[in-house]
Enzyme design. Structure first.
Site, PDB file in Angstrom:
ATOM      1  N   ALA A 147       0.848  -1.198   0.000  1.00 33.25           N
ATOM      2  CA  ALA A 147       0.000   0.000   0.000  1.00 33.25           C
ATOM      3  C   ALA A 147       0.881   1.245   0.000  1.00 33.25           C
ATOM      4  CB  ALA A 147      -0.899  -0.009   1.236  1.00 33.25           C
ATOM      5  N   GLN A 190       0.333  -0.718  -5.549  1.00 32.46           N
ATOM      6  CA  GLN A 190      -0.991  -0.539  -4.937  1.00 32.46           C
ATOM      7  C   GLN A 190      -1.128   0.891  -4.410  1.00 32.46           C
ATOM      8  OE1 GLN A 190      -2.264  -2.163  -1.087  1.00 32.46           O
ATOM      9  NE2 GLN A 190      -4.002  -3.098  -2.125  1.00 32.46           N
ATOM     10  N   HIS A 242      -6.362   0.573  -4.132  1.00 34.39           N
ATOM     11  CA  HIS A 242      -6.694  -0.100  -2.872  1.00 34.39           C
ATOM     12  C   HIS A 242      -8.107   0.331  -2.443  1.00 34.39           C
ATOM     13  CE1 HIS A 242      -6.512  -2.031   0.877  1.00 34.39           C
ATOM     14  NE2 HIS A 242      -5.315  -1.682   1.301  1.00 34.39           N
ATOM     15  N   HIS A 290     -10.445  -3.185   2.820  1.00 30.11           N
ATOM     16  CA  HIS A 290      -9.936  -3.175   4.204  1.00 30.11           C
ATOM     17  C   HIS A 290     -10.175  -1.911   5.019  1.00 30.11           C
ATOM     18  CE1 HIS A 290      -7.075  -6.578   2.838  1.00 30.11           C
ATOM     19  NE2 HIS A 290      -8.240  -7.039   3.250  1.00 30.11           N
ATOM     20  N   TYR A 328     -10.171   1.289   4.308  1.00 29.58           N
ATOM     21  CA  TYR A 328      -9.483   2.547   4.006  1.00 29.58           C
ATOM     22  C   TYR A 328     -10.430   3.473   3.223  1.00 29.58           C
ATOM     23  CZ  TYR A 328      -5.578   0.036   5.937  1.00 29.58           C
ATOM     24  OH  TYR A 328      -4.783  -0.672   6.802  1.00 29.58           O
ATOM     25  N   ARG A 350      -8.587  -3.555  -5.846  1.00 32.74           N
ATOM     26  CA  ARG A 350      -8.805  -4.546  -4.792  1.00 32.74           C
ATOM     27  C   ARG A 350     -10.014  -4.132  -3.959  1.00 32.74           C
ATOM     28  NH1 ARG A 350      -5.056  -7.170   0.070  1.00 32.74           N
ATOM     29  NH2 ARG A 350      -5.205  -9.198  -0.932  1.00 32.74           N
ATOM     30  N   GLY A 381      -6.902 -14.347   0.303  1.00 34.72           N
ATOM     31  CA  GLY A 381      -7.387 -14.472   1.671  1.00 34.72           C
ATOM     32  C   GLY A 381      -7.407 -15.896   2.178  1.00 34.72           C
ATOM     33  N   GLY A 382      -6.359 -16.266   2.914  1.00 33.87           N
ATOM     34  CA  GLY A 382      -6.326 -17.568   3.565  1.00 33.87           C
ATOM     35  C   GLY A 382      -6.016 -18.728   2.642  1.00 33.87           C
ATOM     36  N   GLY A 411      -0.494 -13.772   0.625  1.00 32.23           N
ATOM     37  CA  GLY A 411       0.102 -12.770   1.491  1.00 32.23           C
ATOM     38  C   GLY A 411       1.146 -13.372   2.413  1.00 32.23           C
TER      39      GLY A 411
HETATM   40  C1  LIG Z   1       2.020  -7.841   7.007  1.00 36.38           C
HETATM   41  C2  LIG Z   1       0.775  -7.605   6.194  1.00 36.38           C
HETATM   42  C3  LIG Z   1       0.662  -6.431   5.492  1.00 36.38           C
HETATM   43  C4  LIG Z   1      -0.462  -6.212   4.668  1.00 36.38           C
HETATM   44  N1  LIG Z   1      -0.532  -5.093   3.917  1.00 36.38           N
HETATM   45  C5  LIG Z   1      -1.530  -4.935   3.007  1.00 36.38           C
HETATM   46  C6  LIG Z   1      -1.506  -3.861   2.089  1.00 36.38           C
HETATM   47  O1  LIG Z   1      -0.577  -3.053   2.043  1.00 36.38           O
HETATM   48  N2  LIG Z   1      -2.545  -3.765   1.210  1.00 36.38           N
HETATM   49  C7  LIG Z   1      -3.585  -4.670   1.196  1.00 36.38           C
HETATM   50  O2  LIG Z   1      -4.483  -4.560   0.370  1.00 36.38           O
HETATM   51  N3  LIG Z   1      -3.591  -5.726   2.038  1.00 36.38           N
HETATM   52  C8  LIG Z   1      -2.583  -5.882   2.917  1.00 36.38           C
HETATM   53  N4  LIG Z   1      -2.565  -6.994   3.716  1.00 36.38           N
HETATM   54  C9  LIG Z   1      -3.529  -8.071   3.479  1.00 36.38           C
HETATM   55  C10 LIG Z   1      -2.924  -9.102   2.527  1.00 36.38           C
HETATM   56  O3  LIG Z   1      -2.708  -8.556   1.237  1.00 36.38           O
HETATM   57  C11 LIG Z   1      -3.834 -10.348   2.385  1.00 36.38           C
HETATM   58  O4  LIG Z   1      -5.070  -9.971   1.863  1.00 36.38           O
HETATM   59  C12 LIG Z   1      -4.028 -11.024   3.738  1.00 36.38           C
HETATM   60  O5  LIG Z   1      -2.777 -11.267   4.369  1.00 36.38           O
HETATM   61  C13 LIG Z   1      -4.777 -12.350   3.592  1.00 36.38           C
HETATM   62  O6  LIG Z   1      -4.108 -13.190   2.683  1.00 36.38           O
HETATM   63  P1  LIG Z   1      -3.170 -14.414   3.207  1.00 36.38           P
HETATM   64  O7  LIG Z   1      -4.073 -15.319   3.995  1.00 36.38           O
HETATM   65  O8  LIG Z   1      -2.647 -15.048   1.936  1.00 36.38           O
HETATM   66  O9  LIG Z   1      -2.086 -13.811   4.044  1.00 36.38           O
HETATM   67  C14 LIG Z   1      -1.483  -7.198   4.594  1.00 36.38           C
HETATM   68  C15 LIG Z   1      -1.360  -8.360   5.348  1.00 36.38           C
HETATM   69  C16 LIG Z   1      -0.252  -8.574   6.138  1.00 36.38           C
HETATM   70  C17 LIG Z   1      -0.130  -9.870   6.909  1.00 36.38           C
END
Ligand SMILES: Cc1cc2nc3c(=O)[nH]c(=O)nc-3n(C[C@H](O)[C@H](O)[C@H](O)COP(=O)(O)O)c2cc1C
Length: 366
Positions: A62, A104, A177, A180, A182, A229, A298-299, A320
């Site tokens: 971000a 992003q 973005h 979440h 924002y 997103r 997501g997950g 992520g």
């Molecule tokens: C350390 C960290 C930083 C993140 N920063 C962002 C971000 O900058 N922008 C965003 O859209 N989501 C951000 N997320 C969410 C991730 O992009 C992702 O949607 C989330 O971790 C779930 O996916 P995962 O289960 O594969 O980790 C962040 C998540 C984590 C853990």
């Protein structure tokens, strides 16, 4: 020891618009808070290049579109010349290894504090309702100031300029973005948006700002370089909608008018950013409605990611935390190799190495 490889739809090529991707394992946008003074740092060259594979798709963290956009310390930005210049060697390193790299673009809105704002002013939002939750490490959020109707176009213009800057820095495109909790999400969700002007009330009105940003950015750099997103089902940062399915569908259908490259949606099971929970909902209606490339996040693990591709529920799967901790994630998926565990404690520390570039590659483990 790696187990015998199995069939891997995630490792098949995919043509995303003009980009020929060699596989479908995408690096999620991950804010890492290691950009001191909001300037991209040289240590990110190694971080991103470690996570690059030939024909792989990466989404950068971000990145604030203006001096009112930030909500965390040491966050990324792309509104000054210095920031643009500092991004260049990072983008070059990803390109040198054959990666496709999008930036992003982010505005935190009310998920911020006056200490991150110019002249200590209040953060801006769709509303003046303050958040009641606390942020990372107990950080508190300053009650926001509601944007006037006239000011909203200026924020869309900030996204446009930031997109132009991202292209100048060498990025292949940008992701808006809109997830979440924002700023863009604060406009879309009826749990936050309490406006009575053309940007509040009906679903169409609440989505107006998001679509204005899409239009402004697409006109500036080309719709073929724009993704967005969205997390309609999430309630992260007290940003919740009473009818997330209708919201997701309305956005998926509306985006078709602009012909943007991709729509990236966060799974309903992720009410927050990090916890998986059972959900009766699915992204399938949005996947079917949107005519461009569809990304899911997501997950996800290896198996359900493979299933999502095999069942045509998505074109690309975004990872992520697994990618954060496994710089060679596509290779590990290919070999069905064991994964490094991620360490939450170091997600957001400002160290340029620890928890950032020191996760081992497969060969280092043997
Ligand atoms: C350390 C960290 C930083 C993140 N920063 C962002 C971000 O900058 N922008 C965003 O859209 N989501 C951000 N997320 C969410 C991730 O992009 C992702 O949607 C989330 O971790 C779930 O996916 P995962 O289960 O594969 O980790 C962040 C998540 C984590 C853990």
């Amino acid at each position: 020891m790696a187990q015998a490889p199995t069939i891997n739809p995630l490792l098949t090529p995919y043509k995303m618009g003009n980009f020929n991707l060699c596989h479908r394992v995408v690096l999620a946008p991950l804010a890492r808070m290691r950009f001191y003074g909001n300037i991209p740092q040289p240590h990110a060259i190694l971080y991103y290049s470690q996570r690059t594979s030939k024909g792989g798709f990466l989404i950068a963290e971000a990145t604030g579109v203006s001096d009112t956009a930030l909500g965390y310390p040491n966050a990324s930005g792309i509104w000054t010349k210095e920031q643009v210049e500092a991004w260049k060697p990072i983008v070059d390193a990803v390109h040198a290894k054959g990666g496709v790299f999008f930036c992003q673009l982010w505005h935190a809105g009310r998920v911020s504090n006056q200490d991150f704002q110019p002249n200590g002013q209040a953060p801006i939002s769709s509303t003046d309702k303050p958040l009641t939750v606390e942020g990372l490490d107990g950080a508190h959020f300053t009650p926001p100031r509601r944007l006037t109707t006239d000011e909203i176009a200026q924020i869309a213009n900030d996204f446009r300029i930031a997109a132009k800057n991202a292209i100048e820095a060498g990025f292949d495109g940008i992701e808006i973005h809109g997830a979440h909790g924002y700023l863009i999400d604060q406009f879309m969700k009826d749990g936050v948006n309490d406006r009575i002007d053309q940007c509040g009330g009906s679903l169409e009105n609440r989505c107006r700002f998001a679509l204005e940003v899409v239009e402004a950015v697409a006109n500036e750099i080309g719709a073929d370089k724009v993704g967005i997103r969205l997390s309609p089902f999430a309630d992260y940062m007290e940003s919740e909608d009473s009818n997330p399915k209708a919201l997701g569908l309305y956005m998926a259908e509306s985006l078709n008018k602009y012909g943007i490259l991709y729509c990236h949606m966060v799974e309903p099971r992720m009410k927050t950013v990090g916890e998986k929970s059972e959900s009766p909902h699915s992204l399938l209606p949005m996947r079917k409605a949107f005519r461009g490339t569809f990304l899911v996040a997501g997950g996800y693990e290896r198996e359900d990611g493979n299933n999502a591709i095999a069942e045509n529920h998505a074109d690309l799967v975004v990872y992520g935390r697994l990618f954060l901790a496994n710089p060679d994630l596509p290779k590990r998926f290919k070999l069905n190799a064991p994964l490094n565990k991620y360490n939450r404690e170091t997600f957001y520390i400002s160290d340029p190495v620890v928890g950032y570039t020191d996760y081992p590659f497969l060969e280092d483990n043997s």
